[in-house]
Write an enzyme that holds these catalytic residues in place. Structure first.
Site, short mmCIF file in Angstrom:
data_model
loop_
_atom_site.label_atom_id
_atom_site.label_comp_id
_atom_site.label_asym_id
_atom_site.label_seq_id
_atom_site.Cartn_x
_atom_site.Cartn_y
_atom_site.Cartn_z
N HIS A 236 9.90 -11.90 -103.30
CA HIS A 236 8.86 -12.64 -102.58
C HIS A 236 9.00 -14.15 -102.76
O HIS A 236 8.01 -14.89 -102.79
CB HIS A 236 7.46 -12.19 -103.01
CG HIS A 236 7.18 -10.74 -102.74
ND1 HIS A 236 6.81 -10.27 -101.51
CD2 HIS A 236 7.26 -9.66 -103.56
CE1 HIS A 236 6.64 -8.96 -101.56
NE2 HIS A 236 6.92 -8.57 -102.80
N ASN B 32 2.32 -5.02 -98.80
CA ASN B 32 3.38 -5.34 -97.84
C ASN B 32 2.89 -5.11 -96.42
O ASN B 32 1.82 -4.52 -96.21
CB ASN B 32 4.62 -4.48 -98.09
CG ASN B 32 5.33 -4.81 -99.39
OD1 ASN B 32 5.32 -5.95 -99.83
ND2 ASN B 32 5.92 -3.82 -100.00
N TYR C 35 3.84 -7.60 -112.63
CA TYR C 35 3.45 -8.74 -111.82
C TYR C 35 2.81 -9.85 -112.65
O TYR C 35 3.14 -11.02 -112.52
CB TYR C 35 2.51 -8.30 -110.69
CG TYR C 35 3.25 -7.84 -109.46
CD1 TYR C 35 4.24 -6.85 -109.56
CD2 TYR C 35 2.99 -8.38 -108.21
CE1 TYR C 35 4.93 -6.43 -108.44
CE2 TYR C 35 3.69 -7.96 -107.09
CZ TYR C 35 4.65 -6.99 -107.21
OH TYR C 35 5.34 -6.58 -106.10
#
Length: 520
Positions: A64, A142, A352
């Site tokens: 990303h 997504n 994350y």
């Protein structure tokens, strides 16, 4: 009068200063011994400027990296379909019709680097940070509603296979398919990715999804499984490969520019948020596991129920401070929202937030773009760039632990009954029992329009033609198990020798088309 005038100019916000607040009176020349002499060591303005410049990049996101973002708000409907939303969740942001919650959204490509073209075939990230009254909620997903794998142990392998070759630094479809042909659950995602859905026309006309099953929890502590879907009110548009190639030749920033310019002229993009709800449990009546992130919950079985809308109405004031430093995590949930037992979701929940501490720093949540829009009171402290200045009015600053009798922070009262799902079983390393790797991929193939199927076959044949035969054969076998026509068309395309030499041709053409120049 002259000195007073200069002081006013220096404090009006228009005068250039260094980071210490000193006015910069000459930003054109370093200090030297004479106009042609050596530079002196005490060039403070220059040393401060260049040393900061040397450090003004932070590590690029592993995935990303290329992104665009915008501010806006989420407006709740107060209902889920025709029912009060409180029946399913006690999350405060959803309860009241018309209630608005500030948001920041980051759209992105997944595999490619920070300055890569926005026309490349790739899933698109769709991450929303809700600044709720109970703290932040990050819905990180997504544009495609499924994923390649279901076990987080394979995530680093998958990304390595998709990234450039560590020797040549060239992205190679053979490396990607060499990995994917060993992951039959990826057939569904491959089918979407190599169809026109793999290249959205722009960010405004793109769907979003939370991908995973999450949970909603009500006041009684009862949980249900939910999936989230963002549907653009602008409609959905995807690109054929030839159209993407033509756009890339003219503008490789087209999606970022499209989003920025739409908001600048007041054409604010909107999305409606829908959820699908399923009772928590194994659901043996289904031919797949409802927690499997490679599967869809079909609309006809689990209807989409509207719960609110999102409007993006303000562009970032600084790309780096907001779009680059914004940090999302799948574990960032507020009361009334919870995790499911999806293995991939639980793996992402650690990864994350961990990567943000490495990339942005241990105090990344103190940055304005990441900081909750409510008072934060934590006993966590220290680390690089800890710049907290606000503490609770009743908090004893000498006490950074809990419990305490002398003014330390206290635990909050739970606003509802704790959700306590029952879990029992042996600790094992096993796949789920209902994999059904091919059923939905075949169904997706059959539901595509003719032009989408044609694009899918053309794109797959073009990519697979660069792979060795054993990889081609294994992929054709996977597609055939999805749908006979699907496998047959890919196999026939490969047998016709439709080798895609575009990359090699481009290398040769660069030499042929180059215009000789004299040395200087």
């Amino acid at each position: 009068m002259s000195n007073e005038h200069n002081e006013q100019n220096n404090s009006d916000g228009k005068t250039l200063t260094n980071r210490q607040g000193h006015p910069v009176t000459n930003n054109q020349n370093v200090r030297t011994v004479g106009s042609r002499g050596p530079t002196t060591l005490e060039n403070y303005d220059f040393l401060e400027k260049i040393s900061h410049f040397d450090r003004e990049r932070i590590p690029e996101r592993v995935v990303h990296a290329r992104g665009a973002g915008a501010h806006g708000y989420f407006e709740a409907y107060g209902t889920v379909g025709d029912e009060p939303i409180s029946k399913y969740t006690r999350a405060k942001l959803f309860q009241e019709r018309g209630k608005q919650t500030p948001v920041f959204v980051r759209f992105s490509t997944v595999v490619h680097g920070g300055n890569s073209p926005e026309t490349l075939r790739d899933p698109r990230g769709f991450a929303v940070k809700f600044y709720t009254e109970d703290g932040n909620w990050d819905l990180v997903g997504n544009n495609l509603k499924i994923f390649f794998i279901r076990d987080p142990l394979k995530f680093p392998d998958m990304v390595h296979a998709f990234k450039p070759d560590p020797v040549t630094n060239i992205q190679d479809p053979e490396r990607m398919f060499d990995f994917l042909c060993h992951q039959p659950e990826s057939a569904h995602m491959i089918t979407f990715l190599f169809s026109p859905w793999g290249i959205p026309a722009n960010y405004r006309e793109m769907q979003g999804s939370g991908v995973h099953a999450y949970k909603w929890v009500n006041e009684e502590g009862k949980g249900v499984l939910v999936k989230y879907h963002w549907e653009p009110k602008q409609g959905i548009k995807n690109l054929a490969q030839k159209d993407a190639d033509a756009i890339q030749a003219k503008n490789f920033n087209h999606a970022t520019q499209d989003l920025y310019e739409a908001i600048e002229k007041g054409d604010y993009p909107e999305w409606e948020l829908y959820v699908q709800i399923m009772e928590d449990g194994e659901h043996p009546e289904l031919d797949f596991d409802p927690l499997d992130p490679t599967k869809l919950w079909y609309k006809e079985d689990y209807p989409w129920l509207p719960v609110g809308k999102m409007v993006l109405n303000k562009n970032p004031e600084n790309y780096f401070a907001e779009v680059e430093q914004v940090a999302f995590g799948t574990g960032v949930l507020v009361d009334g929202l919870d995790f499911s037992d999806d293995k991939l979701l639980q793996g992402r929940t650690f990864s994350y937030s961990d990567t943000q501490r490495y990339r942005v720093g241990s105090n990344y949540l103190q940055l304005p773009i990441n900081k909750p829009k409510k008072h934060v009171a934590s006993n966590q402290e220290g680390g690089q760039m800890d710049y907290r200045t606000e503490f609770g009015k009743d908090q004893n600053p000498h006490v950074n632990y809990e419990p305490s009798l002398i003014g330390g922070l206290k635990e909050a009262k739970n606003p509802g009954k704790e959700h306590e799902p029952y879990i029992a079983g042996n600790l094992v390393r096993e796949t789920i029992s209902r994999e059904n790797n091919f059923g939905q991929a075949g169904e997706t193939y059959r539901r595509f329009n003719d032009w989408e199927r044609n694009e899918l076959i053309s794109n797959l044949v073009g990519a697979l033609s660069n792979c060795r035969k054993e990889i081609q054969d294994r992929m054709v076998e996977i597609f055939t198990q999805c749908d006979e026509d699907y496998g047959k068309r890919v196999r026939e395309g490969l047998e016709k020798g439709m080798k895609d030499n575009k990359m090699e041709e481009a290398v040769q053409e660069a030499e042929k088309m180059g215009h000789p120049s004299d040395p200087y």
